[in-house]
Every structure is written in structure tokens, then in C-alpha cells.
Design a protein around this motif. Structure first.
Motif, PDB file in Angstrom:
ATOM      1  N   THR A  83       9.677  31.843  28.461  1.00 47.97           N
ATOM      2  CA  THR A  83       9.650  33.273  28.741  1.00 47.97           C
ATOM      3  C   THR A  83      10.175  33.557  30.144  1.00 47.97           C
ATOM      4  OG1 THR A  83       7.350  33.106  29.483  1.00 47.97           O
ATOM      5  CG2 THR A  83       7.720  33.662  27.172  1.00 47.97           C
ATOM      6  N   GLY A  84      10.510  34.815  30.356  1.00 50.11           N
ATOM      7  CA  GLY A  84      11.004  35.253  31.651  1.00 50.11           C
ATOM      8  C   GLY A  84      11.107  36.757  31.680  1.00 50.11           C
ATOM      9  N   ALA A  85      11.385  37.309  32.871  1.00 47.17           N
ATOM     10  CA  ALA A  85      11.500  38.756  33.005  1.00 47.17           C
ATOM     11  C   ALA A  85      12.641  39.299  32.150  1.00 47.17           C
ATOM     12  CB  ALA A  85      11.724  39.122  34.474  1.00 47.17           C
ATOM     13  N   GLU A  86      13.727  38.525  32.042  1.00 50.30           N
ATOM     14  CA  GLU A  86      14.835  38.857  31.151  1.00 50.30           C
ATOM     15  C   GLU A  86      15.033  37.695  30.191  1.00 50.30           C
ATOM     16  OE1 GLU A  86      18.312  41.312  32.756  1.00 50.30           O
ATOM     17  OE2 GLU A  86      17.746  40.099  34.468  1.00 50.30           O
ATOM     18  N   LEU A  87      15.754  37.923  29.115  1.00 48.08           N
ATOM     19  CA  LEU A  87      15.970  36.861  28.137  1.00 48.08           C
ATOM     20  C   LEU A  87      16.526  35.604  28.819  1.00 48.08           C
ATOM     21  CD1 LEU A  87      17.551  38.721  25.084  1.00 48.08           C
ATOM     22  CD2 LEU A  87      15.295  37.648  25.177  1.00 48.08           C
ATOM     23  N   PRO A  88      15.785  34.512  28.822  1.00 46.87           N
ATOM     24  CA  PRO A  88      16.264  33.278  29.471  1.00 46.87           C
ATOM     25  C   PRO A  88      17.071  32.433  28.489  1.00 46.87           C
ATOM     26  CG  PRO A  88      13.979  33.007  28.817  1.00 46.87           C
ATOM     27  CD  PRO A  88      14.384  34.392  28.377  1.00 46.87           C
ATOM     28  N   THR A 111      20.867  34.752  33.577  1.00 45.57           N
ATOM     29  CA  THR A 111      19.699  35.295  32.899  1.00 45.57           C
ATOM     30  C   THR A 111      20.078  36.606  32.229  1.00 45.57           C
ATOM     31  OG1 THR A 111      18.979  36.424  34.916  1.00 45.57           O
ATOM     32  CG2 THR A 111      18.059  34.232  34.484  1.00 45.57           C
ATOM     33  N   GLY A 112      19.309  36.997  31.227  1.00 42.05           N
ATOM     34  CA  GLY A 112      19.684  38.176  30.468  1.00 42.05           C
ATOM     35  C   GLY A 112      20.877  37.862  29.576  1.00 42.05           C
ATOM     36  N   TYR A 113      21.550  38.893  29.124  1.00 39.34           N
ATOM     37  CA  TYR A 113      22.597  38.766  28.112  1.00 39.34           C
ATOM     38  C   TYR A 113      23.968  38.623  28.758  1.00 39.34           C
ATOM     39  CZ  TYR A 113      25.235  39.943  23.862  1.00 39.34           C
ATOM     40  OH  TYR A 113      26.092  39.920  22.795  1.00 39.34           O
ATOM     41  N   GLY A 114      24.743  37.652  28.274  1.00 42.85           N
ATOM     42  CA  GLY A 114      26.158  37.591  28.628  1.00 42.85           C
ATOM     43  C   GLY A 114      26.544  36.533  29.637  1.00 42.85           C
ATOM     44  N   GLY A 115      27.583  35.752  29.291  1.00 36.77           N
ATOM     45  CA  GLY A 115      28.233  34.884  30.251  1.00 36.77           C
ATOM     46  C   GLY A 115      27.789  33.442  30.267  1.00 36.77           C
ATOM     47  N   GLU A 116      26.545  33.161  29.848  1.00 37.23           N
ATOM     48  CA  GLU A 116      26.066  31.779  29.954  1.00 37.23           C
ATOM     49  C   GLU A 116      26.814  30.850  29.014  1.00 37.23           C
ATOM     50  OE1 GLU A 116      24.379  32.763  26.189  1.00 37.23           O
ATOM     51  OE2 GLU A 116      24.502  33.956  28.012  1.00 37.23           O
ATOM     52  N   ASP A 117      27.272  31.368  27.867  1.00 31.81           N
ATOM     53  CA  ASP A 117      28.003  30.512  26.936  1.00 31.81           C
ATOM     54  C   ASP A 117      29.438  30.264  27.425  1.00 31.81           C
ATOM     55  OD1 ASP A 117      28.586  33.182  26.519  1.00 31.81           O
ATOM     56  OD2 ASP A 117      28.378  33.105  24.337  1.00 31.81           O
ATOM     57  N   PRO A 150      28.195  45.744  25.006  1.00 32.53           N
ATOM     58  CA  PRO A 150      26.732  45.794  25.088  1.00 32.53           C
ATOM     59  C   PRO A 150      26.233  46.662  26.249  1.00 32.53           C
ATOM     60  CG  PRO A 150      27.518  43.732  25.986  1.00 32.53           C
ATOM     61  CD  PRO A 150      28.732  44.441  25.440  1.00 32.53           C
ATOM     62  N   VAL A 151      26.351  47.966  26.083  1.00 32.82           N
ATOM     63  CA  VAL A 151      25.941  48.890  27.146  1.00 32.82           C
ATOM     64  C   VAL A 151      24.448  48.779  27.433  1.00 32.82           C
ATOM     65  CG1 VAL A 151      27.821  50.527  26.769  1.00 32.82           C
ATOM     66  CG2 VAL A 151      25.716  50.751  25.436  1.00 32.82           C
ATOM     67  N   HIS A 152      23.681  48.327  26.435  1.00 34.35           N
ATOM     68  CA  HIS A 152      22.239  48.163  26.640  1.00 34.35           C
ATOM     69  C   HIS A 152      21.907  46.961  27.521  1.00 34.35           C
ATOM     70  CE1 HIS A 152      23.571  45.766  23.313  1.00 34.35           C
ATOM     71  NE2 HIS A 152      22.380  45.324  22.960  1.00 34.35           N
ATOM     72  N   HIS A 153      22.923  46.158  27.828  1.00 35.13           N
ATOM     73  CA  HIS A 153      22.750  45.019  28.745  1.00 35.13           C
ATOM     74  C   HIS A 153      23.678  45.169  29.957  1.00 35.13           C
ATOM     75  CE1 HIS A 153      20.163  42.809  26.013  1.00 35.13           C
ATOM     76  NE2 HIS A 153      21.053  42.868  25.051  1.00 35.13           N
ATOM     77  N   LEU A 154      23.921  46.395  30.363  1.00 35.39           N
ATOM     78  CA  LEU A 154      24.886  46.673  31.427  1.00 35.39           C
ATOM     79  C   LEU A 154      24.612  45.848  32.685  1.00 35.39           C
ATOM     80  CD1 LEU A 154      27.149  48.410  32.756  1.00 35.39           C
ATOM     81  CD2 LEU A 154      25.376  50.106  33.301  1.00 35.39           C
ATOM     82  N   HIS A 155      23.380  45.848  33.147  1.00 36.33           N
ATOM     83  CA  HIS A 155      23.074  45.191  34.424  1.00 36.33           C
ATOM     84  C   HIS A 155      23.249  43.681  34.353  1.00 36.33           C
ATOM     85  CE1 HIS A 155      21.525  48.531  36.971  1.00 36.33           C
ATOM     86  NE2 HIS A 155      21.379  49.115  35.791  1.00 36.33           N
ATOM     87  N   MET A 214      11.328  33.115  23.024  1.00 36.43           N
ATOM     88  CA  MET A 214      11.360  33.843  24.294  1.00 36.43           C
ATOM     89  C   MET A 214      10.426  35.050  24.217  1.00 36.43           C
ATOM     90  SD  MET A 214      15.476  33.479  24.968  1.00 36.43           S
ATOM     91  CE  MET A 214      15.856  34.059  23.296  1.00 36.43           C
ATOM     92  N   GLN A 215       9.224  34.792  23.772  1.00 40.35           N
ATOM     93  CA  GLN A 215       8.184  35.797  23.631  1.00 40.35           C
ATOM     94  C   GLN A 215       6.859  35.076  23.874  1.00 40.35           C
ATOM     95  OE1 GLN A 215       9.173  36.834  19.598  1.00 40.35           O
ATOM     96  NE2 GLN A 215       7.814  35.300  18.720  1.00 40.35           N
ATOM     97  N   GLU A 216       5.814  35.826  24.162  1.00 37.28           N
ATOM     98  CA  GLU A 216       4.550  35.192  24.525  1.00 37.28           C
ATOM     99  C   GLU A 216       3.940  34.418  23.363  1.00 37.28           C
ATOM    100  OE1 GLU A 216       3.295  34.912  27.453  1.00 37.28           O
ATOM    101  OE2 GLU A 216       4.849  36.129  28.417  1.00 37.28           O
ATOM    102  N   ALA A 217       3.874  35.020  22.190  1.00 33.68           N
ATOM    103  CA  ALA A 217       3.193  34.394  21.055  1.00 33.68           C
ATOM    104  C   ALA A 217       4.172  33.617  20.193  1.00 33.68           C
ATOM    105  CB  ALA A 217       2.504  35.463  20.211  1.00 33.68           C
ATOM    106  N   PRO A 218       3.773  32.462  19.698  1.00 34.93           N
ATOM    107  CA  PRO A 218       4.643  31.732  18.758  1.00 34.93           C
ATOM    108  C   PRO A 218       4.724  32.474  17.442  1.00 34.93           C
ATOM    109  CG  PRO A 218       2.487  30.692  18.889  1.00 34.93           C
ATOM    110  CD  PRO A 218       2.506  31.754  19.946  1.00 34.93           C
ATOM    111  N   TYR A 219       5.698  32.108  16.624  1.00 38.02           N
ATOM    112  CA  TYR A 219       5.854  32.725  15.314  1.00 38.02           C
ATOM    113  C   TYR A 219       4.742  32.241  14.380  1.00 38.02           C
ATOM    114  CZ  TYR A 219      10.465  34.340  16.756  1.00 38.02           C
ATOM    115  OH  TYR A 219      11.486  34.972  17.417  1.00 38.02           O
ATOM    116  N   ALA A 220       4.244  33.159  13.574  1.00 35.08           N
ATOM    117  CA  ALA A 220       3.212  32.828  12.599  1.00 35.08           C
ATOM    118  C   ALA A 220       3.782  32.980  11.192  1.00 35.08           C
ATOM    119  CB  ALA A 220       1.997  33.737  12.779  1.00 35.08           C
TER     120      ALA A 220
END
Length: 318
Positions: free
Chosen positions: A62-67, A181-187, A220-225, A41-47
Motif C-alpha cells: 500500500t501507499g498514498a498513491e498506487l505503488p 508512484t501513481g499512474y504512468g511511466g514506470e513500465d 488519463p486526465v484523472h491521473h494528471l499529477h 494495493m488496498q488495506e484488506a486482502p481479497y475474500a
């Protein structure tokens, strides 16, 4: 039920050293996976990835928030194995993980064991057995059954950091809901979807991973929204909210008002909130319950101090 091949699927953003350790763990398996698919979930692949005795494919998601939901779906659609093993990028597999999942013969979703490591536990040249002396089980997570598979009757028991299920089941239920999208709830939503479809969820003995330390926050206060948004989406879909323990902690911290039909964000998380919820290196895992307990104790102490302050003038006048 007998499945002959397993694909390991990892979704990741950053944490290249963690991924390196996961791949080393997979290379030491008693039964090798058919492949490793990395949905990055980043532009460049791992090297500079380590050499391993099975195919490795990287796919950009990729996406605006962690997909997170979409990344798992993309990896699953690309997989060729009859069994899909999902490992978070911070989870080092013990040598029998793939063998344990394949041998379980369970026609449903399986959750393997998870043990948590403090900071500094993963040193160069590590061996899986080295972790046993320092690894601990999460206080909020049920331990493994004595043997075989133990059925979970509450979909909320599903944690997504180490699980496996037949590819046929994953595709039959439609995978993860990509509206999360973003953190939380999808699982949690995926667990609910499985449950409503009549698919079994269970813990198995073995298939163990060691969770590598990384700085984290609980709640996870850093993922409040994204937590608030995804909780509301879950409610629209199923009629009630999820992640209630996080929402309760946010309420105690004065971040939200969740008393009405919709959650209102009252303020942004500030540095004090970040520091209050931070997982430090000596802590193998962060725990929301302990933060809630501290918040309630502090509120009770403040209320008591306030009551005494109100009584003080009356006492002085006597």
C-alpha cells in the motif's frame, strides 16, 4: 533456453470480479502455473476467491498513491518460478498462456497477445472461445508475429499488462524503479532499463489475454499529477520525457504548459475534461490519438470561426 516453472503475478486494487475471472482463466491452463501471487494495493486482502489447483498468496503493498512499481517488485521477490508472468488484474488468460510463454524459450522479455472486450462481454459461465467474436486488437499495438518471437528494437513498444521474463533477468536489472508512484511511466522506464542493459524485448505469438472492460480515460486526465511528475522523473533519469502523447493532449486541453524546461500544471481536470476522455461501454478500449484528433479538429474549427468573425465587420462596411 528451457524454464520448467512459471509464477503468475498480478497487482490489483479493487476489481474483485475481474480478479475472479483471471483466476478462473488460470485454473483452465493446459500447463498450470506453479503459483499465483496477488500484490494487493488496498488495506484488506481479497475474500471469497475461487478455488484453484495451485497455491495462491496475497501480499499487501500500500501507499498514498498506487505503488505499481513497488507492487510488481514485491510480487517478483516472493515468486518461486523460474519464469515470471505478469498479468494485469483485468486480463483473462486464454488456456495456453502459461504453456506458450514457457515454450517460447526466449531469453528476454516477452509480450503476449492482447485483445480488448467491450462492456457486457464477460457473462457468467463464460468460456474463452466466446470472446473471439467481439474482441478487437488495439489500434496502437502491433500484432503478433506469424510465428515464434519478433524482436522489438524500440523499448517504447513494451506494454506491461501481459508480459513474461525469466526471474534471473528481472532481478539482474533490479526490477522496476520504485520512485515512480501513481499512474504512468514506470513500465516505459523498465523497458528503457532492459534496453540499456542489453536485454532483449520481443512479441510472441500466443500467450493471449482478453482485456476486460472497465471505465477508463485516455488521455488519463484523472491521473494528471502523477503523469506529469513521472514524466519529469523519467527526464531527470534519461534526459528526455516520456508519455509525450498524453502531455500533448493535456496541452491541447489547456491543462498544462509543457513548452519550458519544466511542465507547469495550469488547472485541475474538471468534469468536462473527464467526460471528454471517458471510455464508454461500447468502446473496447480508449485511444489518446482519437482524442487528440478531435481536439485539433475543434481548435481548427474555432480558429476558422474566429477568423470569420473578425472579417464580418469589414465585409459589412463594404
Amino acid at each position: 533456453m528451457t524454464l520448467s516453472s512459471a509464477s503468475v503475478l498480478t497487482i490489483a486494487s479493487g476489481r474483485g470480479e475481474h480478479l475472479h475471472n483471471v483466476m478462473i482463466g488460470l485454473s483452465r491452463q493446459t500447463v498450470l502455473p506453479a503459483e499465483l501471487i496477488i500484490a494487493h494495493m488496498q488495506e484488506a486482502p481479497y475474500a471469497d476467491l475461487p478455488s484453484v489447483p495451485f497455491p495462491v498468496r496475497q501480499i499487501a503493498v500500500t501507499g498514498a498513491e498506487l505503488p505499481l512499481a513497488r507492487a510488481r517488485n514485491v510480487a517478483a521477490k516472493a515468486a518461486t518460478g523460474e519464469l515470471l508472468i505478469f498479468l494485469d488484474v483485468d486480463c483473462i488468460p486464454t488456456p495456453t498462456l502459461v504453456e506458450d510463454y514457457l515454450a517460447a524459450g526466449f531469453d528476454g522479455l516477452m509480450m503476449g497477445e492482447v485483445m480488448y472486450l467491450p462492456g457486457g462481454a464477460v457473462a457468467p459461465g463464460w468460456q474463452s472461445a466466446d470472446f473471439d467474436a467481439v474482441a478487437v486488437r488495439h489500434s496502437d499495438r502491433q500484432g503478433p508475429p506469424a510465428e515464434g518471437v519478433e524482436i522489438c528494437t524500440d523499448y517504447r513498444c513494451f506494454w506491461s499488462l501481459n508480459f513474461a521474463l525469466p526471474a534471473a533477468i528481472f532481478h539482474r536489472v533490479g526490477g522496476f524503479d520504485e520512485r515512480f508512484t501513481g499512474y504512468g511511466g514506470e513500465d516505459t522506464d523498465f523497458g528503457k532499463t532492459l534496453s540499456m542493459a542489453g536485454e532483449a524485448i520481443g512479441w510472441i505469438r500466443g500467450a493471449k489475454v482478453h482485456h476486460q472492460y472497465h471505465p477508463h480515460h485516455m488521455p488519463p486526465v484523472h491521473h494528471l499529477h502523477s503523469v506529469v511528475r513521472n514524466s519529469e522523473l523519467f527526464a531527470q533519469k534519461w534526459g528526455y520525457r516520456t508519455m509525450e502523447h498524453w502531455l500533448y493532449a493535456f496541452m491541447l486541453m489547456g491543462l498544462i504548459d509543457n513548452s519550458g524546461p519544466r511542465i507547469r500544471i495550469l488547472r485541475e481536470a474538471e468534469e468536462g475534461d473527464i467526460a471528454y476522455t471517458r471510455q464508454h461501454a461500447h468502446m473496447p478500449y480508449a485511444n489518446t490519438a482519437s482524442v487528440i484528433r478531435r481536439l485539433k479538429e475543434e481548435k481548427a474549427a474555432a480558429d476558422d470561426a474566429g477568423q470569420k468573425a473578425l472579417l464580418q465587420p469589414a465585409i459589412a462596411a463594404e
